[in-house]
Design a protein around this motif. Structure first.
Motif, PDB file in Angstrom:
ATOM      1  N   LEU A  36       0.827  -1.196   0.000  1.00 22.85           N
ATOM      2  CA  LEU A  36       0.000   0.000   0.000  1.00 22.85           C
ATOM      3  C   LEU A  36       0.872   1.260   0.000  1.00 22.85           C
ATOM      4  CD1 LEU A  36      -3.115  -0.209   0.084  1.00 22.85           C
ATOM      5  CD2 LEU A  36      -2.927   1.037   2.210  1.00 22.85           C
ATOM      6  N   PHE A  37       1.952   1.191   0.778  1.00 19.08           N
ATOM      7  CA  PHE A  37       2.907   2.302   0.834  1.00 19.08           C
ATOM      8  C   PHE A  37       3.502   2.549  -0.549  1.00 19.08           C
ATOM      9  CE2 PHE A  37       7.490   3.248   1.248  1.00 19.08           C
ATOM     10  CZ  PHE A  37       7.390   4.546   1.712  1.00 19.08           C
ATOM     11  N   ILE A  38       3.936   1.466  -1.204  1.00 18.63           N
ATOM     12  CA  ILE A  38       4.535   1.589  -2.534  1.00 18.63           C
ATOM     13  C   ILE A  38       3.507   2.165  -3.528  1.00 18.63           C
ATOM     14  CG2 ILE A  38       5.479   0.249  -4.471  1.00 18.63           C
ATOM     15  CD1 ILE A  38       7.432   0.535  -2.214  1.00 18.63           C
ATOM     16  N   THR A  39       2.263   1.717  -3.386  1.00 15.86           N
ATOM     17  CA  THR A  39       1.220   2.252  -4.257  1.00 15.86           C
ATOM     18  C   THR A  39       1.071   3.756  -4.051  1.00 15.86           C
ATOM     19  OG1 THR A  39       0.101   0.167  -3.826  1.00 15.86           O
ATOM     20  CG2 THR A  39      -1.107   1.798  -5.079  1.00 15.86           C
ATOM     21  N   GLY A  40       1.114   4.179  -2.776  1.00 13.14           N
ATOM     22  CA  GLY A  40       1.033   5.607  -2.473  1.00 13.14           C
ATOM     23  C   GLY A  40       2.159   6.380  -3.139  1.00 13.14           C
ATOM     24  N   VAL A  41       3.368   5.795  -3.101  1.00  8.35           N
ATOM     25  CA  VAL A  41       4.509   6.430  -3.754  1.00  8.35           C
ATOM     26  C   VAL A  41       4.271   6.519  -5.261  1.00  8.35           C
ATOM     27  CG1 VAL A  41       6.964   6.208  -4.254  1.00  8.35           C
ATOM     28  CG2 VAL A  41       6.123   5.699  -1.965  1.00  8.35           C
ATOM     29  N   ALA A  42       3.772   5.392  -5.825  1.00  4.92           N
ATOM     30  CA  ALA A  42       3.523   5.346  -7.266  1.00  4.92           C
ATOM     31  C   ALA A  42       2.495   6.397  -7.683  1.00  4.92           C
ATOM     32  CB  ALA A  42       3.047   3.947  -7.672  1.00  4.92           C
ATOM     33  N   MET A  43       1.581   6.729  -6.773  1.00  8.13           N
ATOM     34  CA  MET A  43       0.565   7.745  -7.055  1.00  8.13           C
ATOM     35  C   MET A  43       1.105   9.145  -6.770  1.00  8.13           C
ATOM     36  SD  MET A  43      -2.274   6.378  -8.135  1.00  8.13           S
ATOM     37  CE  MET A  43      -1.325   5.227  -9.105  1.00  8.13           C
ATOM     38  N   ASP A  44       2.414   9.237  -6.623  1.00 10.25           N
ATOM     39  CA  ASP A  44       3.083  10.517  -6.387  1.00 10.25           C
ATOM     40  C   ASP A  44       2.554  11.199  -5.121  1.00 10.25           C
ATOM     41  OD1 ASP A  44       5.047  12.263  -6.991  1.00 10.25           O
ATOM     42  OD2 ASP A  44       3.814  13.520  -8.301  1.00 10.25           O
ATOM     43  N   ALA A  45       2.326  10.386  -4.082  1.00  9.09           N
ATOM     44  CA  ALA A  45       1.897  10.883  -2.774  1.00  9.09           C
ATOM     45  C   ALA A  45       0.711  11.831  -2.867  1.00  9.09           C
ATOM     46  CB  ALA A  45       3.062  11.550  -2.055  1.00  9.09           C
ATOM     47  N   ALA A  46      -0.230  11.494  -3.742  1.00  6.95           N
ATOM     48  CA  ALA A  46      -1.405  12.345  -3.927  1.00  6.95           C
ATOM     49  C   ALA A  46      -2.164  12.488  -2.615  1.00  6.95           C
ATOM     50  CB  ALA A  46      -2.309  11.750  -4.998  1.00  6.95           C
ATOM     51  N   PRO A  47      -2.465  13.704  -2.197  1.00  4.78           N
ATOM     52  CA  PRO A  47      -3.139  13.887  -0.906  1.00  4.78           C
ATOM     53  C   PRO A  47      -4.552  13.319  -0.917  1.00  4.78           C
ATOM     54  CG  PRO A  47      -2.963  15.963  -2.086  1.00  4.78           C
ATOM     55  CD  PRO A  47      -2.201  14.969  -2.877  1.00  4.78           C
ATOM     56  N   SER A  48      -5.214  13.374  -2.038  1.00  2.50           N
ATOM     57  CA  SER A  48      -6.534  12.741  -2.088  1.00  2.50           C
ATOM     58  C   SER A  48      -6.786  12.227  -3.492  1.00  2.50           C
ATOM     59  CB  SER A  48      -7.622  13.734  -1.693  1.00  2.50           C
ATOM     60  OG  SER A  48      -7.800  14.667  -2.731  1.00  2.50           O
ATOM     61  N   LEU A  49      -7.253  11.000  -3.549  1.00  2.00           N
ATOM     62  CA  LEU A  49      -7.533  10.377  -4.832  1.00  2.00           C
ATOM     63  C   LEU A  49      -9.040  10.248  -4.987  1.00  2.00           C
ATOM     64  CD1 LEU A  49      -4.968   7.441  -4.704  1.00  2.00           C
ATOM     65  CD2 LEU A  49      -4.931   9.305  -6.344  1.00  2.00           C
ATOM     66  N   PRO A  50      -9.541  10.299  -6.215  1.00  2.00           N
ATOM     67  CA  PRO A  50     -10.972  10.013  -6.378  1.00  2.00           C
ATOM     68  C   PRO A  50     -11.263   8.607  -5.885  1.00  2.00           C
ATOM     69  CG  PRO A  50      -9.846  10.075  -8.500  1.00  2.00           C
ATOM     70  CD  PRO A  50      -8.888  10.589  -7.481  1.00  2.00           C
ATOM     71  N   VAL A  51     -12.452   8.415  -5.330  1.00  2.00           N
ATOM     72  CA  VAL A  51     -12.749   7.145  -4.679  1.00  2.00           C
ATOM     73  C   VAL A  51     -12.703   5.967  -5.651  1.00  2.00           C
ATOM     74  CG1 VAL A  51     -15.253   7.374  -4.931  1.00  2.00           C
ATOM     75  CG2 VAL A  51     -14.318   6.012  -3.066  1.00  2.00           C
ATOM     76  N   THR A  52     -13.001   6.212  -6.931  1.00  2.00           N
ATOM     77  CA  THR A  52     -12.925   5.109  -7.898  1.00  2.00           C
ATOM     78  C   THR A  52     -11.492   4.598  -8.007  1.00  2.00           C
ATOM     79  OG1 THR A  52     -12.840   6.853  -9.540  1.00  2.00           O
ATOM     80  CG2 THR A  52     -14.910   5.632  -9.354  1.00  2.00           C
ATOM     81  N   TRP A  53     -10.510   5.475  -7.785  1.00  2.00           N
ATOM     82  CA  TRP A  53      -9.108   5.063  -7.837  1.00  2.00           C
ATOM     83  C   TRP A  53      -8.695   4.379  -6.543  1.00  2.00           C
ATOM     84  CZ3 TRP A  53      -4.929   7.825 -10.966  1.00  2.00           C
ATOM     85  CH2 TRP A  53      -5.447   8.218 -12.214  1.00  2.00           C
ATOM     86  N   SER A  54      -8.977   5.054  -5.424  1.00  2.00           N
ATOM     87  CA  SER A  54      -8.469   4.510  -4.167  1.00  2.00           C
ATOM     88  C   SER A  54      -9.100   3.153  -3.856  1.00  2.00           C
ATOM     89  CB  SER A  54      -8.706   5.489  -3.021  1.00  2.00           C
ATOM     90  OG  SER A  54     -10.074   5.773  -2.900  1.00  2.00           O
ATOM     91  N   ALA A  55     -10.379   2.982  -4.190  1.00  2.00           N
ATOM     92  CA  ALA A  55     -11.010   1.673  -3.978  1.00  2.00           C
ATOM     93  C   ALA A  55     -10.323   0.614  -4.832  1.00  2.00           C
ATOM     94  CB  ALA A  55     -12.499   1.737  -4.322  1.00  2.00           C
ATOM     95  N   GLY A  56     -10.008   0.982  -6.067  1.00  2.00           N
ATOM     96  CA  GLY A  56      -9.307   0.050  -6.952  1.00  2.00           C
ATOM     97  C   GLY A  56      -7.956  -0.343  -6.397  1.00  2.00           C
ATOM     98  N   LEU A  57      -7.220   0.652  -5.880  1.00  2.00           N
ATOM     99  CA  LEU A  57      -5.890   0.363  -5.335  1.00  2.00           C
ATOM    100  C   LEU A  57      -5.990  -0.514  -4.102  1.00  2.00           C
ATOM    101  CD1 LEU A  57      -4.249   3.866  -5.798  1.00  2.00           C
ATOM    102  CD2 LEU A  57      -3.831   1.790  -7.109  1.00  2.00           C
ATOM    103  N   LEU A  58      -7.002  -0.252  -3.260  1.00  2.00           N
ATOM    104  CA  LEU A  58      -7.188  -1.073  -2.066  1.00  2.00           C
ATOM    105  C   LEU A  58      -7.380  -2.537  -2.456  1.00  2.00           C
ATOM    106  CD1 LEU A  58      -7.843  -1.448   1.003  1.00  2.00           C
ATOM    107  CD2 LEU A  58     -10.226  -1.144   0.368  1.00  2.00           C
TER     108      LEU A  58
END
Lengths: 224, 232, 196
Positions: A36-58
């Motif tokens: 999850l940490f690596i995914t956060g890094v890959a998302m360029d430490a975005a402070p907030s992602l649209p829920v369609t993205w964050s749910a997918g990453l989860l």
């Protein structure tokens, strides 16, 4: 009843063995948080992602860490050949399967709890509007995933490439499950929240399929 | 190859040439897509044949689990392998078609997506098969996997369709009015592809049977030479 | 992928012991696994008291194979209690303790089986096969890894089993530890031959 007694002993055995070493739990939970940490890094430490993205990453991370952990879980049965001993007991082989499913599911749920916690912290997620719905999706998703996973783990038991093959077979087969939990999670987090009933049906249907298919096929699979 | 097979090969070559003529020259260009529509004759025909091949693999896998005769497994694996070839053709022609029409190689069209998942499912079948040893064990494990994978296909297709339902269907079953000459060409192409499938299935299964026979003969000769050594 | 056994007929009578010896790779373990119901033969059948093997008859068979079929993370007592419970033995823990005592594992019964020596694991494997008091014992190399005392102990227990009406069928390549048996077989090219 005989079957329930056997079932109880087998689940007790798996949980007891795991809590003696806790390797599966520790490794899965750590790996999940790391992913999850690596995914956060890959998302360029975005402070907030649209829920369609964050749910997918989860869910991507939940599926991925589960797929990797699955092959580890029945190693203890193989180590001194105990899985052979389980085929000798006077019980329906599908009881062995369902016991494995339940213990796997319980351990994965525990391990993924860490990942979900990290998801809320690192991805800066607010509490879902439909918390109950979200929890039920998590449980339902992991029940379905560990079900198809336990079955594939039995199918690939004698494959020489098992560690690689299991995720390879798991992902295509679990596409409906993946889509369903994804959509329901998005619904639970959205503002205003909504329940996509059609996906709840897909999730329920998938869990039923995963529960019934092994009952038909597991005994055949174990007999040679 | 016996003379019947040779005849079928010659016949199919002629049919194939005729199919190419019908698809590339005889049939009319479509109003919007023009000549690009001609890819359809290969794309759709191979997609149908692939589906048929996997259905055959499913039925024979069920038959193997019930009767435990190795011939069903032989037909099953042969059909899966040929189905994979047809699925690959479907995917490649689909992408070639999508590029000029939709200006992208890949679209998340439900059918295309399901086809790709199907391809992964049965690539998994061949990999699983290749890594399990023991004749009966391998046959049983791969049959059970084929049954589960095939049973999952409608569920996958349904869920992918639901998932993409917010986007308009680019090609619907009825939205593509086809003149008679195009429909004929498509059906003719399908028959040719189907016959090629039958021919390939026959030859592939036959080679597998020969391999099994060779294996048995080797076993027998080994046992025989052991007897001689033992002076019995 | 090879034909291991061909035209084998074994007929076991109750209250007797049998020994199968044959060279390595001759299929003796395969035969034992077919008899235990772990391998489905391509042709032929296994009969129990004249009838096809059922779930209930599996409870009357005890099997020892090359792997000890135990859990390394569980203690000796937990292993035996688990199997006693799976076979539906009444008061599984007490029965497990009794067998551990019989196999002289009482001192080690609270230690994980992973820490056992090879001989101890073999004794635990034998106890595992006997914990549900089976009437037929199928043993693959039962004396493997045992020291002199262990061999004597296992010999006594096997003798007692036969004396109380049980049947023992064992596969072995070393002949020394095996005492008197009622029937001896060997396998030659996948065929069973009786040796007097």
């Amino acid at each position: 009843m005989n079957a329930w007694r056997v079932f109880g002993y087998l689940v007790w055995k798996d949980i007891k063995i795991e809590f003696r070493g806790k390797q599966f739990l520790a490794a899965s939970a750590t790996f999940g948080v790391l992913m999850l940490f690596i995914t956060g890094v890959a998302m360029d430490a975005a402070p907030s992602l649209p829920v369609t993205w964050s749910a997918g990453l989860l869910w991507l991370n939940v599926f991925f860490t589960t797929a990797i952990g699955l092959t580890r879980h029945d190693r203890k049965d193989k180590e001194y050949g105990a899985s052979l001993g389980l085929r000798l007991i006077p019980a329906d082989p599908s009881v062995v399967y369902y016991a494995k499913w339940v213990s796997t599911c319980a351990l994965i749920l525990l391990a993924q709890a860490a990942l979900v916690l990290a998801f809320f912290v690192m991805f800066n997620q607010h509490t879902p509007s439909l918390l109950g719905m979200f929890v039920m999706t998590l449980v339902g998703g992991i029940v379905g995933l560990s079900g198809i996973g336990s079955f594939l783990s039995a199918v690939t038991a004698e494959s020489a490439m098992r560690d690689l093959l299991l995720p390879l077979l798991l992902f295509p087969l679990s596409v409906p499950l993946f889509l369903a939990v994804l959509k329901i999670t998005v619904g639970a987090f959205s503002a205003p929240a909504f329940i996509p009933w059609v996906w709840v049906d897909v999730l329920a249907g998938y869990v039923v399929m995963v529960a019934v298919l092994p009952w038909l096929l597991y005994e055949v699979l174990m007999e040679v | 190859m016996n003379w019947q097979v040779k005849l079928l090969v010659v016949l199919l070559a002629a049919f194939g040439a005729l199919d190419l003529y019908l698809a590339l020259l005889w049939s009319p260009p479509e109003a919007q897509m023009g000549d690009l529509v001609r890819i359809m004759y290969f794309h759709v025909a191979s997609a149908w044949t692939a589906m048929l091949a996997f259905s055959v693999a499913f039925v024979t896998a069920v038959l193997y689990v019930i009767f435990r005769q190795i011939k069903w497994d032989v037909i099953s694996v042969s059909s899966v392998e040929i189905g994979l070839v047809y699925t690959s053709i479907t995917l490649v022609t689909g992408m070639l078609w999508a590029k000029p029409i939709w200006n992208t190689w890949w679209t998340w069209d439900p059918r295309l997506t399901t086809t790709l998942i199907l391809w992964f499912l049965f690539i998994g079948y061949t990999l699983l098969r290749g890594t399990v040893s023991g004749l009966e064990r391998r046959a049983l494990v791969s049959s059970i996997y084929a049954i589960v994978a095939f049973a999952d296909v409608p569920v996958i297709h349904l869920s992918v369709k639901l998932w993409r339902s917010i986007h308009p269907d680019l090609i619907t079953d009825s939205g593509f009015q086809m003149p008679g000459s195009m429909a004929f060409t498509l059906m003719f192409g399908f028959v040719v592809f189907l016959l090629v499938y039958v021919l390939l299935l026959y030859m592939r299964a036959k080679s597998e049977f020969l391999r099994l026979r060779l294996f048995q003969l080797r076993q027998a000769s080994r046992a025989l030479s052991r007897d001689e050594r033992g002076g019995m | 992928m090879r034909l291991v056994l061909d035209g084998v007929t074994v007929c076991l009578e109750t209250g007797r012991s049998y020994l199968l010896t044959a060279e390595n790779g001759s299929g003796k373990t395969t035969l034992l696994q077919v008899m235990a119901g772990l391998i489905r033969p391509t042709k032929g059948r296994v009969l129990w008291r004249g009838k096809p093997v059922t779930r209930a008859s599996k409870a009357e068979v005890g099997v020892v194979l090359q792997p000890p079929m135990i859990y390394g993370d569980l203690t000796g007592l937990e292993n035996l209690t688990l199997y006693a419970g799976l076979y539906g033995v009444k008061s599984p823990k007490a029965v497990a303790e009794r067998w551990l005592h019989r196999f002289q594992l009482s001192d080690a019964m609270h230690r994980p089986a992973r820490e056992y020596s090879k001989g101890m694991r073999q004794r635990l494997a034998l106890a595992r096969a006997l914990v549900h008091a089976p009437s037929l014992l199928l043993l693959d190399e039962p004396f493997d890894g045992l020291d002199v005392q262990g061999i004597a102990l296992v010999q006594t227990i096997l003798r007692d089993t036969v004396a109380s009406g049980g049947t023992v069928f064992m596969v072995a390549h070393q002949l020394e530890p095996v005492e008197h048996v009622d029937g001896r077989f060997t396998l030659r090219n996948g065929k069973l031959v009786e040796v007097s």
